[in-house]
Design a protein around this motif. Structure first.
Motif, mmCIF file in Angstrom:
data_model
loop_
_atom_site.group_PDB
_atom_site.id
_atom_site.type_symbol
_atom_site.label_atom_id
_atom_site.label_comp_id
_atom_site.label_asym_id
_atom_site.label_seq_id
_atom_site.Cartn_x
_atom_site.Cartn_y
_atom_site.Cartn_z
ATOM 1 N N GLY A 125 0.730 -1.206 -0.158
ATOM 2 C CA GLY A 125 0.107 -0.070 -0.078
ATOM 3 C C GLY A 125 0.787 1.202 0.166
ATOM 4 N N PHE A 126 2.152 1.238 -0.312
ATOM 5 C CA PHE A 126 3.026 2.289 -0.256
ATOM 6 C C PHE A 126 2.589 3.024 -1.816
ATOM 7 N N GLU A 127 2.272 4.370 -1.504
ATOM 8 C CA GLU A 127 1.822 5.078 -2.727
ATOM 9 C C GLU A 127 3.045 5.719 -3.554
ATOM 10 N N ASN A 128 3.899 6.393 -2.787
ATOM 11 C CA ASN A 128 5.001 7.094 -3.065
ATOM 12 C C ASN A 128 6.196 6.762 -2.251
ATOM 13 N N PRO A 129 7.401 6.688 -2.776
ATOM 14 C CA PRO A 129 8.590 6.553 -2.104
ATOM 15 C C PRO A 129 8.698 7.673 -1.120
ATOM 16 N N VAL B 112 13.906 9.355 1.590
ATOM 17 C CA VAL B 112 15.178 8.687 1.591
ATOM 18 C C VAL B 112 15.278 7.452 0.429
ATOM 19 N N GLN B 113 14.044 6.971 0.478
ATOM 20 C CA GLN B 113 13.885 5.877 -0.545
ATOM 21 C C GLN B 113 13.976 6.351 -2.041
ATOM 22 N N GLU B 114 13.492 7.451 -2.190
ATOM 23 C CA GLU B 114 13.786 8.093 -3.606
ATOM 24 C C GLU B 114 15.063 8.404 -3.907
ATOM 25 N N GLN C 227 15.867 10.644 9.510
ATOM 26 C CA GLN C 227 14.977 10.444 10.734
ATOM 27 C C GLN C 227 14.562 9.043 10.930
ATOM 28 N N THR C 228 14.015 8.550 11.998
ATOM 29 C CA THR C 228 13.315 7.377 12.214
ATOM 30 C C THR C 228 12.188 7.760 11.625
ATOM 31 N N GLY C 229 11.446 6.529 11.344
ATOM 32 C CA GLY C 229 10.075 6.628 10.725
ATOM 33 C C GLY C 229 10.102 7.144 9.197
ATOM 34 N N THR C 230 11.176 7.225 8.549
ATOM 35 C CA THR C 230 11.165 7.867 7.084
ATOM 36 C C THR C 230 11.316 6.992 6.162
ATOM 37 N N GLY C 231 11.324 5.569 6.593
ATOM 38 C CA GLY C 231 11.184 4.316 5.512
ATOM 39 C C GLY C 231 12.446 4.027 5.274
ATOM 40 N N LYS C 232 13.659 3.832 6.103
ATOM 41 C CA LYS C 232 14.947 3.600 5.767
ATOM 42 C C LYS C 232 15.046 1.795 5.373
ATOM 43 N N THR C 233 14.084 1.362 6.194
ATOM 44 C CA THR C 233 14.020 -0.088 5.806
ATOM 45 C C THR C 233 13.716 -0.434 4.342
ATOM 46 N N ALA C 234 13.112 0.051 3.881
ATOM 47 C CA ALA C 234 12.788 -0.211 2.312
ATOM 48 C C ALA C 234 13.839 0.517 1.389
ATOM 49 N N VAL D 48 6.098 1.538 16.930
ATOM 50 C CA VAL D 48 4.726 1.468 17.046
ATOM 51 C C VAL D 48 4.368 2.679 16.487
ATOM 52 N N ASP D 49 3.342 2.668 15.571
ATOM 53 C CA ASP D 49 2.899 3.603 14.690
ATOM 54 C C ASP D 49 2.031 4.626 15.765
ATOM 55 N N ASN D 50 1.608 5.645 15.324
ATOM 56 C CA ASN D 50 0.339 6.382 16.044
ATOM 57 C C ASN D 50 0.771 6.661 17.612
ATOM 58 N N GLY E 296 5.441 10.862 16.076
ATOM 59 C CA GLY E 296 5.742 11.600 14.538
ATOM 60 C C GLY E 296 6.278 10.636 13.500
ATOM 61 N N ARG E 297 5.738 9.507 13.385
ATOM 62 C CA ARG E 297 6.322 8.550 12.771
ATOM 63 C C ARG E 297 5.466 8.338 11.185
ATOM 64 N N ALA E 298 5.985 7.883 10.260
ATOM 65 C CA ALA E 298 5.392 7.846 8.767
ATOM 66 C C ALA E 298 4.605 9.027 8.671
ATOM 67 N N ASP F 52 -3.480 4.658 4.253
ATOM 68 C CA ASP F 52 -3.708 4.116 2.828
ATOM 69 C C ASP F 52 -2.470 2.835 2.571
ATOM 70 N N ARG F 53 -2.144 2.461 3.703
ATOM 71 C CA ARG F 53 -1.185 1.351 3.894
ATOM 72 C C ARG F 53 -1.699 0.006 4.213
ATOM 73 N N ALA F 54 -1.757 -1.054 3.599
ATOM 74 C CA ALA F 54 -2.166 -2.274 3.884
ATOM 75 C C ALA F 54 -1.894 -2.857 5.282
HETATM 76 P P1 ADP Z 1 12.821 4.077 9.665
HETATM 77 O O1 ADP Z 1 13.714 2.617 9.456
HETATM 78 O O2 ADP Z 1 13.201 4.800 8.754
HETATM 79 O O3 ADP Z 1 12.772 4.335 11.151
HETATM 80 P P2 ADP Z 1 10.812 2.321 8.619
HETATM 81 O O4 ADP Z 1 11.365 1.735 7.486
HETATM 82 O O5 ADP Z 1 10.807 1.297 9.896
HETATM 83 O O6 ADP Z 1 11.178 3.648 8.925
HETATM 84 O O7 ADP Z 1 9.340 2.745 8.139
HETATM 85 C C1 ADP Z 1 8.384 3.350 8.939
HETATM 86 C C2 ADP Z 1 6.817 2.912 8.791
HETATM 87 O O8 ADP Z 1 6.764 3.766 7.366
HETATM 88 C C3 ADP Z 1 6.621 1.679 8.463
HETATM 89 O O9 ADP Z 1 5.492 1.494 8.937
HETATM 90 C C4 ADP Z 1 6.625 1.540 7.178
HETATM 91 O O10 ADP Z 1 5.938 0.475 6.565
HETATM 92 C C5 ADP Z 1 6.021 2.810 6.447
HETATM 93 N N1 ADP Z 1 6.735 3.222 4.985
HETATM 94 C C6 ADP Z 1 7.933 2.928 4.650
HETATM 95 N N2 ADP Z 1 7.817 3.359 3.378
HETATM 96 C C7 ADP Z 1 6.848 4.000 3.088
HETATM 97 C C8 ADP Z 1 6.151 4.436 1.741
HETATM 98 N N3 ADP Z 1 6.958 4.796 0.732
HETATM 99 N N4 ADP Z 1 4.864 4.836 1.824
HETATM 100 C C9 ADP Z 1 4.289 4.718 3.210
HETATM 101 N N5 ADP Z 1 4.735 4.120 4.128
HETATM 102 C C10 ADP Z 1 5.652 3.766 4.164
#
Ligand code: ADP
Ligand code: MG
Length: 626
Positions: free
Chosen positions: A21-25, A28-30, A48-55, A308-310, A334-336, A605-607
C-alpha cells in the motif's frame, strides 16, 4: 508510470509495493534506491526514524542478490532483537514474489541451534543483532566471508548500545570488496569513525538537516517543582484523553515506580525495563500495540527499537543523562508522516538542558503550562460528550430499551444529558476541585505573562474559545492557528494558545475580537460540517484555580484520582502477572480505543500493519550480550 517504477525496481518488488500500500517513495527511498541499484557503492544515509529506511536498503538488497545462489550474500546488522524481527518481516514482505529468497533473523534470547539450522538451509540475507552474530561466528555456525553487502541499520543506536567492538569484529570477517551501507538517524563521531574505517568513498544521502529531529514532532516543556513531577504527568494524561504514549524515566526503579503509581491511580499503564522477564516484556509490548496500554513507562534501553506507529506523545518524565538520547526518545512519535508531541517535564535546575537540546534538534521548544483542574475537567467533559456522540449503538440494547425507558421516564432530554455525563464526571470534578495549581514558570515566561495582566479573570484578559474541530479534522495547533487567522481575517499574533484535541480544540483571542469570532466562525462550514464555537470557561493557561491553594490533594493524594479502565503492569514481586484495574472514568478499551484504531487504520493507505506479526514473537533481546 508510478513513482516506484521510476526508481528502477523489478516487477516482483513493484507488486509487493502495491500489496504494502505504499503510494509514493519516501525521500530517503527516492534518493537511495536508484543509487544503490545503479552501481556497487558504499553509502551513508542519514534520515530520521520513521522515514522508511528499511525499504530504502531492503528493496535494493533484494533486487541485487542472486536468488539462485543459496550462499549468504547480505548481512544486515540492527541494534535490537525487535528491530531485527521487524526488518526480517519487512524483507519477507518485500520479497514475497521473488522466488527462492530466504531471509533469516539471528538474535539473542532464542535457540541458537534453530537459527543455525535455518541458515544452513540457505539464507541469502541474514538480519542479525551484533551480539548473537558474533557468537555464531565464534562457533562457526555462519559463514559471511563471501557476502557482497553489509548493511548497518540504526548505526547510531548500535554504537550507543556498546556494540562497537562486535561490529568491528564482525566486519573484519567479511570480504574487503563488499559494499557497506550505513543507515542512521544521527551522525555522532563514532558513526563517522565506523564510516571512515570500513567504507570507501561512500555516497552520502541526507534527508532533512543532519542530526536534527523530525519536523513532524513538536517539542514542549512544562516547568514544575521536582515534587510535582508525578502530578504533572497525571494532569498531562488527563488533559489528553486520547494519549497513547511512551513515558521515559531514567532508571529501572523510577520506571517501575511511576508505572505502579499510574496503575494505582487508575490509568492504563505498564512498565518496560530490563528487570522484567522476556515473557513479561512480550506481554507488555503486545498490550501496548493492542492499545490496552495508553502509557508505556520505559527506560531508554528497553524502549530502543519500539516501533509502534501512532504514538501521540513521548513524555520525558525525566530528561536523559545524555542529551543526545533525547532524539531517540522523541523519534518514537511523529512516525510515517504523522504528527507527534514530545513533552519534557522539567525543573528549574534542568532548564539549561532544554537549550542544549534545542541546539541539537535545531528546533525550539514551546513552554507550556500544566493545565489547571478546571481546564482538565472541561476537556474531559467535552471528550466524554464527543465519545457519547461517536459511540456506535449495538442493537442488542434494543431488547432492554423498554425497561430502561421506564426507569428513565419523566426525565427531560436536558436532565438526562446532565445525569449521563455526571455519572462519569463527578469523580473527576471532585478530584480536581481539591487540587492546587502546580505549574512553575520560567523567568522569561513570567515576564511575558505579567505584561499581559490583568490576571484576575484567569485568562490574562483574553477570551478563550472552544471549537468543535480538532486533530481528527487533520489540524495540529499550527494549522488550526493558520486556519483561524485566515477565516477570521486576523493578524499574526491575534490567535494564541491554540490547543488541539481529537474532536475539539481551544484557542484565545483578545476580547476585542470576540464578537467577530463568534459571528464568523459559527457561520462557517468545514467539509460540510457546521463549525460550533463557544466561549470557554477554562483559562487555557493553567493559572491558579478558583480554589486557590492546594488543600493536601495533589501529589500523592492518591486514589481519589479519577480512575481509568484496565491497567496492566508486571509487578516485580508476586507471580509477575498483570494487575488489571477496571472500572474507570473512560472505558477507552471498549469504546474510544477501538474506534480510534479503526479510524486511523481505515484512514491510512497502507495495508499491512507490522504490529500483528510481532505480538507473539519469542523473547526480546538483552541490551548487550545477546
Ligand atoms: P525507519 O527505519 O526510517 O525508522 P521504517 O522503515 O521502519 O522507518 O518505516 C516506518 C513506517 O513507514 C513503517 O510502518 C513503514 O511500513 C512505512 N513506510 C515505509 N515506506 C513507506 C512508503 N513509501 N509509503 C508509506 N509508508 C511507508
Ligand atoms: Mg529503521
Amino acid at each position: 508510470m508510478n513513482k516506484f517504477e521510476q526508481l528502477g525496481l523489478s516487477e516482483s518488488l513493484l507488486k509487493a509495493v502495491l500489496d504494502l500500500g505504499f503510494e509514493n517513495p519516501s525521500e530517503v527511498q527516492e534518493k537511495a534506491i536508484p543509487l544503490l541499484l545503479e552501481k556497487d557503492t558504499d553509502m551513508v544515509a542519514l534520515a530520521q526514524t520513521g522515514t522508511g529506511k528499511t525499504a530504502a536498503f531492503g528493496f535494493p538488497v533484494i533486487q541485487k542478490i542472486d536468488a539462485n545462489n543459496r550462499n549468504t550474500q547480505a548481512l544486515i546488522l540492527s541494534p535490537t532483537r525487535e528491530l531485527c524481527l521487524q526488518i526480517t518481516n519487512e524483507l519477507k514482505n518485500y520479497s514475497k514474489y521473488e522466488k527462492g529468497i530466504n531471509v533469516v533473523a539471528v538474535y539473542g534470547g532464542a535457540s541458537i541451534t534453530e537459527q543455525a539450522r535455518e541458515i544452513k538451509r540457505g539464507a541469502q540475507i541474514i538480519v542479525a543483532t551484533p551480539g548473537r552474530m558474533q557468537d555464531m561466528i565464534n562457533r562457526g555456525l555462519v559463514n559471511i566471508t563471501g557476502i557482497n553487502y553489509c548493511i548497518l541499520d540504526e548505526a547510531d543506536e548500535m554504537l550507543n548500545m556498546g556494540f562497537y567492538e562486535d561490529i568491528v569484529n564482525i566486519l573484519s570477517t567479511t570480504p574487503d570488496d563488499k559494499n557497506t551501507w550505513l543507515f542512521s538517524a544521527t551522525m555522532p563521531a563514532e558513526v563517522a569513525r565506523i564510516g571512515k574505517q570500513f567504507m570507501t568513498d561512500p555516497v552520502e544521502v541526507t534527508v532533512g538537516a543532519k542530526n536534527s529531529g523530525s519536523n513532524t514532532v513538536s517539542h514542549e516543556f512544562y516547568l514544575v517543582n521536582a515534587r510535582d513531577r508525578y502530578e504533572a504527568l497525571k494532569r498531562l494524561a488527563d488533559a489528553n484523553p486520547d494519549i497513547f504514549s511512551v513515558v521515559f524515566c531514567r532508571t529501572k526503579r523510577d520506571t517501575q515506580a511511576v508505572a505502579e503509581k499510574l496503575i494505582e491511580d487508575g490509568y492504563s499503564a505498564a512498565a518496560l525495563h530490563g528487570d522484567l522477564s522476556q515473557a513479561q516484556r512480550d506481554g507488555v509490548m503486545k498490550s501496548f500495540r493492542g492499545r490496552q496500554i495508553q502509557m508505556l513507562v520505559a527506560t531508554d534501553v528497553a524502549a530502543r527499537g519500539i516501533d509502534v506507529d501512532n504514538i501521540t506523545h513521548v513524555v520525558n518524565y525525566q530528561l536523559p543523562d545524555e542529551i543526545e538520547t533525547y532524539n531517540h526518545r522523541s523519534g518514537r512519535t511523529g512516525r510515517a508522516g504523522r504528527l507527534g508531541t514530545s513533552i519534557v517535564i522539567v525543573t528549574k535546575s534542568e532548564l539549561r538542558k532544554i537549550s542544549s537540546i534545542e541546539r541539537i534538534i535545531k528546533q525550539k521548544f514551546e513552554e507550556k503550562v500544566i493545565p489547571s483542574g478546571i481546564e482538565i475537567c472541561e476537556i474531559q467533559l467535552l471528550h466524554l460528550a464527543t465519545k457519547i456522540k461517536d459511540t456506535e449503538v449495538d442493537h442488542e440494547i434494543d431488547n432492554y430499551l423498554p425497561a430502561i425507558n421506564s426507569v428513565l421516564e419523566g426525565l427531560s432530554k436536558e436532565e438526562l444529558i446532565k445525569k449521563m455525563v455526571s455519572v462519569e464526571f463527578n469523580r473527576f470534578i471532585n478530584y480536581y476541585k481539591k487540587t492546587r495549581d502546580i505549574s512553575s514558570q520560567s523567568g522569561e515566561r513570567r515576564e511575558r505573562s505579567d505584561d499581559r495582566e490583568p490576571r484576575e479573570n484567569n485568562n490574562g484578559g483574553a477570551t478563550r474559545y472552544f471549537v468543535n474541530i480538532g486533530s481528527r479534522d487533520n489540524f495540529d495547533w499550527m494549522s488550526l492557528k493558520d486556519y483561524l487567522k485566515e477565516t477570521l481575517d486576523l493578524g499574526r499574533d491575534d490567535v494564541f494558545k491554540v490547543d488541539v484535541k481529537e474532536g475539539f480544540s481551544f484557542f484565545n483571542t483578545d476580547p476585542e475580537h470576540t464578537d467577530k469570532v463568534m459571528e464568523i466562525l459559527n457561520n462557517v462550514q468545514l467539509e460540510g460540517r457546521r463549525i460550533n464555537v463557544e466561549i470557554s470557561k477554562n483559562d487555557g493557561g493553567g493559572r491558579r484555580d478558583h480554589n486557590g491553594r492546594n488543600s493536601g490533594g495533589g501529589f500523592g493524594g492518591r486514589s481519589s484520582a479519577p480512575r481509568r479502565e484496565g491497567s496492566f503492569a508486571p509487578r516485580r514481586e508476586g507471580s509477575g502477572g498483570f494487575k488489571s484495574d477496571r472500572g474507570g472514568f473512560s472505558s477507552r478499551r471498549e469504546g474510544g480505543f477501538s474506534s480510534d484504531r479503526s479510524r486511523s487504520e481505515g484512514g491510512s493507505d497502507r495495508a499491512p500493519r507490522r504490529s500483528e506479526s510481532f505480538g507473539d514473537a519469542p523473547r526480546p533481546r538483552r541490551p548487550r550480550r545477546d
